[in-house]
Design a protein around this motif. Structure first.
Motif, short mmCIF file in Angstrom:
data_model
loop_
_atom_site.label_atom_id
_atom_site.label_comp_id
_atom_site.label_asym_id
_atom_site.label_seq_id
_atom_site.Cartn_x
_atom_site.Cartn_y
_atom_site.Cartn_z
N LYS A 155 0.83 -1.20 0.00
CA LYS A 155 0.00 0.00 0.00
C LYS A 155 0.87 1.26 0.00
O LYS A 155 0.81 2.05 -0.94
N LYS A 156 1.66 1.46 1.05
CA LYS A 156 2.44 2.69 1.15
C LYS A 156 3.67 2.56 0.27
O LYS A 156 4.79 2.29 0.72
N ALA A 157 3.45 2.72 -1.03
CA ALA A 157 4.50 2.53 -2.02
C ALA A 157 4.01 3.06 -3.36
O ALA A 157 2.83 3.35 -3.54
N ILE A 158 4.93 3.18 -4.29
CA ILE A 158 4.57 3.38 -5.69
C ILE A 158 4.82 2.05 -6.39
O ILE A 158 5.95 1.54 -6.38
N THR A 159 3.79 1.47 -6.95
CA THR A 159 3.91 0.12 -7.51
C THR A 159 3.45 0.10 -8.96
O THR A 159 2.59 0.88 -9.38
N TYR A 160 4.04 -0.83 -9.71
CA TYR A 160 3.67 -1.07 -11.11
C TYR A 160 3.37 -2.55 -11.27
O TYR A 160 4.19 -3.40 -10.89
N GLN A 161 2.20 -2.86 -11.83
CA GLN A 161 1.84 -4.26 -12.00
C GLN A 161 0.91 -4.43 -13.20
O GLN A 161 0.24 -3.49 -13.62
N SER A 162 0.88 -5.66 -13.73
CA SER A 162 -0.01 -5.98 -14.84
C SER A 162 -1.40 -6.28 -14.31
O SER A 162 -1.55 -6.96 -13.30
N VAL A 163 -2.40 -5.77 -15.01
CA VAL A 163 -3.80 -6.02 -14.67
C VAL A 163 -4.55 -6.30 -15.96
O VAL A 163 -4.23 -5.73 -17.02
N VAL A 164 -5.55 -7.17 -15.89
CA VAL A 164 -6.43 -7.43 -17.03
C VAL A 164 -7.87 -7.24 -16.56
O VAL A 164 -8.24 -7.71 -15.49
N VAL A 165 -8.65 -6.51 -17.36
CA VAL A 165 -10.05 -6.30 -17.04
C VAL A 165 -10.91 -6.94 -18.13
O VAL A 165 -10.61 -6.86 -19.31
N LYS A 166 -11.98 -7.57 -17.69
CA LYS A 166 -12.91 -8.24 -18.59
C LYS A 166 -14.08 -7.31 -18.91
O LYS A 166 -14.49 -6.50 -18.08
N LYS A 167 -14.59 -7.42 -20.15
CA LYS A 167 -15.80 -6.70 -20.59
C LYS A 167 -15.57 -5.20 -20.76
O LYS A 167 -16.53 -4.43 -20.81
#
Length: 708
Positions: free
Chosen positions: A345-357
């Motif tokens: 949480k207390k951070a700057i983060t980069y991650q892959s996300v996929v959303v459906k529809k």
């Protein structure tokens, strides 16, 4: 070996009696890492982390080993690069002799020409895509010359048996090899079935096999082999809106047999009808036409699954909280999002996300809404499927440690030596692979593992009570929880609960509808996504694992001993189950030093795992019994939760660990005396990579001998 517990507790842990005492002490206070063991014995140093989100940067490493960064990627350029890489691989791979290569090429070309001719005959009136190159590449690239020759011989023997009306042997099989990649297996299935319709392909784990298609043989006894060939080619191709028509048939009973056969074998996929028409000679002829069931296919085509992938940058937000914001902004459910891992949480983060529809265009249109919540999105592009938890290689961390100094009571004045010693020790000896405190939440009154224990014991109302127990504080969330806790007024609580608290609002809406009886509580938990429900049980199992790992190191130290579990990291093509790959260390192997501590694993509790056969196994039994789980099956059917368990290495190592000092001048001192500002705050910048499911705070704990 350095242990943070007192000498009295460490000694007591070596006896079975102390196991119960240890469990009791661990249960009577909120879970933290203070009482857990260390693997290294250096002194460490003091420092603070996460003074601001910018001091703690986390970048996901995807399954290809690439950093998931915010840099925009041209998808077409990426695909072209991938294509060039594949072409270079084909050119540089070890190839057979020229004569063998030519023979292979001719064999493949002959196969493909035969298939294409057959496809053209089946789909005379259909517009087909160019598929010659695809068939050629599949057979030529994925199957070796020897396998192709074996497949051809096998096909000839099956065809001969069918032609001689000999009953097919369903037990006769031929292996085409191991194909761990799912898309490669799909290509093999399609290419072989199109080439040899009288063969049936199937998968046994990653192995692709072929056997005689007995349905083909049955149809060829009703029609002709030529028609059977064409029908099964039509069936496997699944060309949109295509039809297949059998030769005219004057015998009504025979037509009835064909209708019955197709309906029985393939009725869910196709439907048949008889059509009567006059021929040029004036005679009435009846033909059977087969077509794919339009209703199911149209529904699938009108509402195809749309997946959009993107890189999510978030600041000072929990992953689930960020997903809640995204879902609310896009008008979809949180369960429509998938990701590979939970980030700090207390951070700057980069991650892959996929959303459906959600289409890429629609996602881009909502970017301005995300920025207001401390989120940015990059690299938006369509994709074919969602992500799975754990679908990553690891994470890269860049961490700033401020106010660095020696521990209180450490008389050493050589801070630089303390830091160098700590960094070298962790590089060489690793750290105990505990689950980090973020796994359990920051609550002082209730933590996630306590809710998980209640769910495992199927105490649904108790789990709801724990979930809504307020913490100290007057923020909107705690105000809503306090109101609910005191009044049980669900309708009154809903407007008080902030919109971004997705889980809380889902539960409240379900409780408002079904009540707070046991059945209502079950329906409440079922109203939130499966990944959120099982999160709490995983938190409890993680707590047990942490305590077991600490007990294991305190009891046996840093060598593999009799009764320990060793995980054999075999190739993914192995068909054995997870527990079959776990070996129990023998007395002789301990004596000979066959295994080292970094190969030792401990189980996460579940219904499909083995426990160590030494004192650690006894510890597990005592711990679970103490929690009231002595007869737990680790399945919660009412909540559709299944917990098989897994194995986790006790020791892990940071990769590419770099430590750099940063000198920062104290601004207050500078303001007081700009000419003679000598007060400085020693600061370190740490950069390293960890495997998936490892925690940077746990690595820093081992290095610095601090708890965060």
């Amino acid at each position: 070996m350095g242990v943070v517990r007192g000498q009295e507790v460490a000694e007591a842990l070596r006896s079975r009696t102390a196991v119960r005492l240890f469990i009791y002490k661990m249960e009577e206070r909120p879970l933290d890492l203070d009482s857990l063991s260390y693997i290294t014995d250096h002194t460490g140093f003091y420092g603070t982390i996460k003074n601001s989100p910018a001091d703690f940067a986390v970048t996901e490493i995807d399954v290809t080993g690439q950093l998931v960064t915010k840099g925009c990627t041209d998808v077409n350029e990426e695909l072209q690069t991938q294509h060039n890489t594949e072409e270079n691989f084909k050119k540089t791979r070890l190839c057979p002799s020229t004569a063998e290569a030519e023979m292979k090429d001719k064999l493949v070309r002959d196969i493909c020409e035969a298939v294409l001719e057959k496809v053209d005959n089946v789909f005379e009136d259909q517009d087909l895509p160019e598929c010659e190159a695809d068939l050629y590449n599949v057979v030529n690239t994925l199957l070796s010359l020897d396998v192709q020759e074996s497949l051809t011989k096998f096909a000839c023997s099956v065809r001969s048996a069918f032609e001689s009306k000999v009953s097919g042997d369903d037990q006769c099989e031929l292996s085409l090899g191991l194909f761990p990649d799912k898309s490669a297996r799909a290509s093999i299935h399609s290419a072989v079935r199109q080439t040899f319709p009288f063969l049936l392909t199937f998968t046994r784990s990653p192995e692709v096999l072929v056997k005689p298609n007995l349905d083909y043989q049955e149809l060829s006894l009703l029609t002709s082999e030529e028609e059977a060939d064409k029908f099964f080619t039509f069936l496997d191709a699944k060309v949109n809106s295509s039809r297949f028509t059998f030769q005219p048939d004057v015998c009504k009973e025979h037509r009835k047999s064909v209708h019955h056969f197709i309906s029985k074998k393939f009725g869910k996929l196709v439907e048949t009808k008889s059509f009567s028409e006059k021929s040029t000679d004036g005679l009435q002829k009846v033909c059977i036409t087969v077509r794919f069931r339009e209703r199911k296919r149209q529904r699938s085509e009108e509402n195809p699954d749309i997946f959009t992938a993107f890189t999510l940058e978030k600041e000072n937000l929990e992953t689930l909280e960020a997903i809640g914001y995204l879902a609310s902004s896009l008008g979809v459910l949180p369960s429509d999002f998938s990701y590979a891992g939970i980030k700090d949480k207390k951070a700057i983060t980069y991650q892959s996300v996929v959303v459906k529809k959600v289409t890429p265009e629609r996602l881009r249109g909502a970017e301005v809404l995300f920025k207001k919540k401390g989120m940015r999105i990059y690299n938006i592009h369509p994709t074919s499927q969602h992500l799975h938890l754990g679908q990553l290689t690891g994470n890269h961390f860049t961490i700033v440690v401020r106010d660095v100094k020696c521990h209180a009571g450490d008389m050493s004045e050589d801070l630089e030596n303390r830091v160098e010693e700590a960094v070298c020790n962790v590089k060489n000896r690793g750290f105990i692979n505990y689950y980090g405190p973020q796994r359990f939440g920051k609550g002082r009154n209730v933590q996630s593992h306590e809710i998980g224990l209640a769910l495992l014991k199927e105490e649904m109302a108790q789990a709801i009570k724990l979930f809504f127990t307020p913490e100290d504080g007057d923020d909107p969330v705690n105000k809503a929880k306090k109101y609910f806790f005191q009044t049980e007024d669900i309708k009154g609580t809903l407007p008080l609960m902030p919109a971004y608290k997705v889980r809380e609002r889902m539960l409240l809406r379900a409780l408002n509808r079904y009540g707070i009886s046991d059945d209502g509580c079950i329906r409440g938990w079922l109203s939130i996504p499966h990944s959120m429900r099982i999160f709490y049980i995983h938190a409890y199992c993680s707590k047990v694992w942490n305590e077991a790992a600490s007990y294991r190191i305190a009891t046996y130290g840093s060598k593999a001993v009799e009764g320990d579990l060793i995980f054999h990291n075999q190739d993914t093509s192995e068909t054995s189950s997870l527990s079959d790959r776990v070996h129990i260390v023998t007395a002789a192997e301990e004596e000979e030093g066959v295994y080292s501590i970094h190969q030792v694993v401990l189980p996460m509790p579940g219904h499909s795992i083995k426990y160590p056969t030494n004192q650690v196994g006894q510890w597990y039994r005592e711990a679970l019994a103490s929690a009231g789980l002595q007869s737990c099956k680790f399945r919660v059917g009412t909540l559709q939760l299944n917990i098989p368990g897994c194995y986790r290495h006790i020791i892990k190592y940071p990769h590419n660990l770099i430590c750099e000092p940063i000198i920062e001048i104290d601004k207050q001192s500078l303001e007081k005396d700009s000419e003679h500002a000598t007060s400085q705050k020693p600061t370190l910048k740490l950069s390293f990579q960890l495997d998936s499911s490892c925690y940077a705070t746990v690595c820093l704990r081992e290095m610095m001998k601090c708890n965060f």
